[in-house]
Design a protein around this motif. Structure first.
Motif, PDB file in Angstrom:
ATOM      1  N   UNK A   1       5.014  -5.252   0.975  1.00 11.06           N
ATOM      2  CA  UNK A   1       4.360  -4.424   1.997  1.00 11.06           C
ATOM      3  C   UNK A   1       2.848  -4.277   1.816  1.00 11.06           C
ATOM      4  N   UNK A   2       2.357  -3.963   0.622  1.00  8.78           N
ATOM      5  CA  UNK A   2       0.903  -3.761   0.501  1.00  8.78           C
ATOM      6  C   UNK A   2       0.097  -5.051   0.385  1.00  8.78           C
ATOM      7  N   UNK A   3       0.747  -6.200   0.375  1.00  7.99           N
ATOM      8  CA  UNK A   3       0.030  -7.455   0.148  1.00  7.99           C
ATOM      9  C   UNK A   3      -0.877  -7.805   1.330  1.00  7.99           C
ATOM     10  N   UNK A   4      -2.119  -8.192   1.077  1.00 10.05           N
ATOM     11  CA  UNK A   4      -3.009  -8.629   2.173  1.00 10.05           C
ATOM     12  C   UNK A   4      -2.595  -9.977   2.746  1.00 10.05           C
ATOM     13  N   UNK A   5      -1.714 -10.675   2.050  1.00  4.60           N
ATOM     14  CA  UNK A   5      -1.222 -11.970   2.528  1.00  4.60           C
ATOM     15  C   UNK A   5       0.272 -11.879   2.851  1.00  4.60           C
ATOM     16  N   UNK A   6       0.677 -10.733   3.393  1.00  4.45           N
ATOM     17  CA  UNK A   6       2.090 -10.468   3.676  1.00  4.45           C
ATOM     18  C   UNK A   6       2.736 -11.571   4.514  1.00  4.45           C
ATOM     19  N   UNK A   7       2.080 -11.967   5.603  1.00  3.81           N
ATOM     20  CA  UNK A   7       2.678 -12.945   6.516  1.00  3.81           C
ATOM     21  C   UNK A   7       2.925 -14.273   5.792  1.00  3.81           C
ATOM     22  N   UNK A   8       1.928 -14.741   5.050  1.00  5.92           N
ATOM     23  CA  UNK A   8       2.079 -16.003   4.332  1.00  5.92           C
ATOM     24  C   UNK A   8       3.165 -15.914   3.265  1.00  5.92           C
TER      25      UNK A   8
END
Length: 305
Positions: free
Chosen positions: A194-201
């Motif tokens: 959830x907190x990842x800035x690259x969530x989609x990837x």
């Protein structure tokens, strides 16, 4: 005098010098308020890498590029093609000023993918990667774009959609709300993403795990089969005319999955949709549109002179 063909994707920008075929690379598309400047700088970097531009410093100290060879036409297929005509025209003017050329031809990367995959200009091309978009072009030049609505509201059958379905299955199995699946053995905690800035990837990166488990896991196979049906629905919506239509599949999703995805997709398609190997890449399509007639893509390419 040379022409430049450019394919600008999320992961990187590729430039080809015509007619000699020299190539250069630059950074991929960057979202945000400075995306236009970042796109122009990526083009400059690729031109320098290809040896057709040299770096110069402006009075304010910012780096730029000066072409070392005169350019007739630049054709660009961009992931970050602006959604409105006024902004697209502004970007084309900015490119024309930054890298002087007689003409700039600007379009979406989906259009250059179509032109590269189906040189006849007629048929349907599905570009599948993290996202998924489809373009159908009829014999008379009519066209229909389907999906490409992003990970929240579309991209059915994409790597993100497959990865998300796999991670949902993991959580349901761990909660006891769904069938057991070997996908739980990957050890990944979906909530940690959830907190990842690259969530989609990162979600999309789980798709290969789904494909890896599918041959021996019913849950994973069901996800693959659903993705195939979703892609078939997208293709059917893009078909134009009553006759059989060539359909080409391009992008990392299909390259990575191969027959695991193509076989159930083929079974879900109507006889009108004839799967055809792509003849070339998006960069090949940009070359075609840089050096040839824009028919049947005239309505899809912004031309700035």
């Amino acid at each position: 005098m040379i022409n430049l063909a450019i394919d600008g994707g999320q992961s990187g920008l590729r430039l080809r010098v015509l007619p000699d075929g020299r190539t250069g690379r630059g950074p991929g598309y960057q979202h945000g308020p400075d995306s236009r400047a970042a796109t122009v700088e990526a083009i400059r970097a690729a031109a320098r890498d290809a040896g057709v531009a040299e770096q110069v410093d402006t009075i304010r100290g910012a780096s730029g590029a000066r072409l070392t060879e005169p350019v007739d036409t630049i054709c660009l297929g961009l992931t970050g093609f602006p959604p409105d005509a006024a902004t697209a025209a502004q970007l084309a003017r900015h490119i024309a000023r930054s890298l002087p050329a007689r003409e700039v031809r600007l379009t979406q990367d989906m259009v250059t993918a179509h032109a590269g995959a189906l040189p006849g200009g007629h048929g349907v091309v599905v570009a599948g990667g993290t996202g998924l978009v489809c373009l159908g072009v009829g014999q008379d030049g009519t066209w229909r774009k389907v999906d490409g609505h992003g990970y929240l509201f579309g991209d059915a059958g994409s790597a993100f959609a497959i990865g998300r379905a796999g991670l949902v299955a993991v959580q349901r199995a761990r909660d006891g709300r769904g069938p057991s699946t070997t996908l739980t053995g990957t050890g990944l905690d979906p909530i940690s993403l959830y907190p990842s800035p690259t969530l989609v990837a990162e979600v999309a990166a789980f798709a290969p795990e789904v494909f890896r488990h599918a041959p021996t896991d019913a849950v994973a196979q069901a996800i693959v089969d659903q993705a195939a049906r979703d892609i078939a629905d997208t293709i059917h919506a893009a078909l134009i005319g009553p006759d059989a239509v060539p359909v080409a599949l391009v992008g990392g999703l299909f390259e990575g999955a191969g027959e695991q995805l193509v076989e159930p997709l083929r079974a879900a398609l109507s006889p009108r949709a004839q799967l055809t190997p792509p003849a070339g890449t998006s960069l090949d399509g940009a070359e075609r549109l840089a050096t040839g007639d824009l028919t049947p893509y005239a309505d899809l390419v912004l031309v700035h002179r």
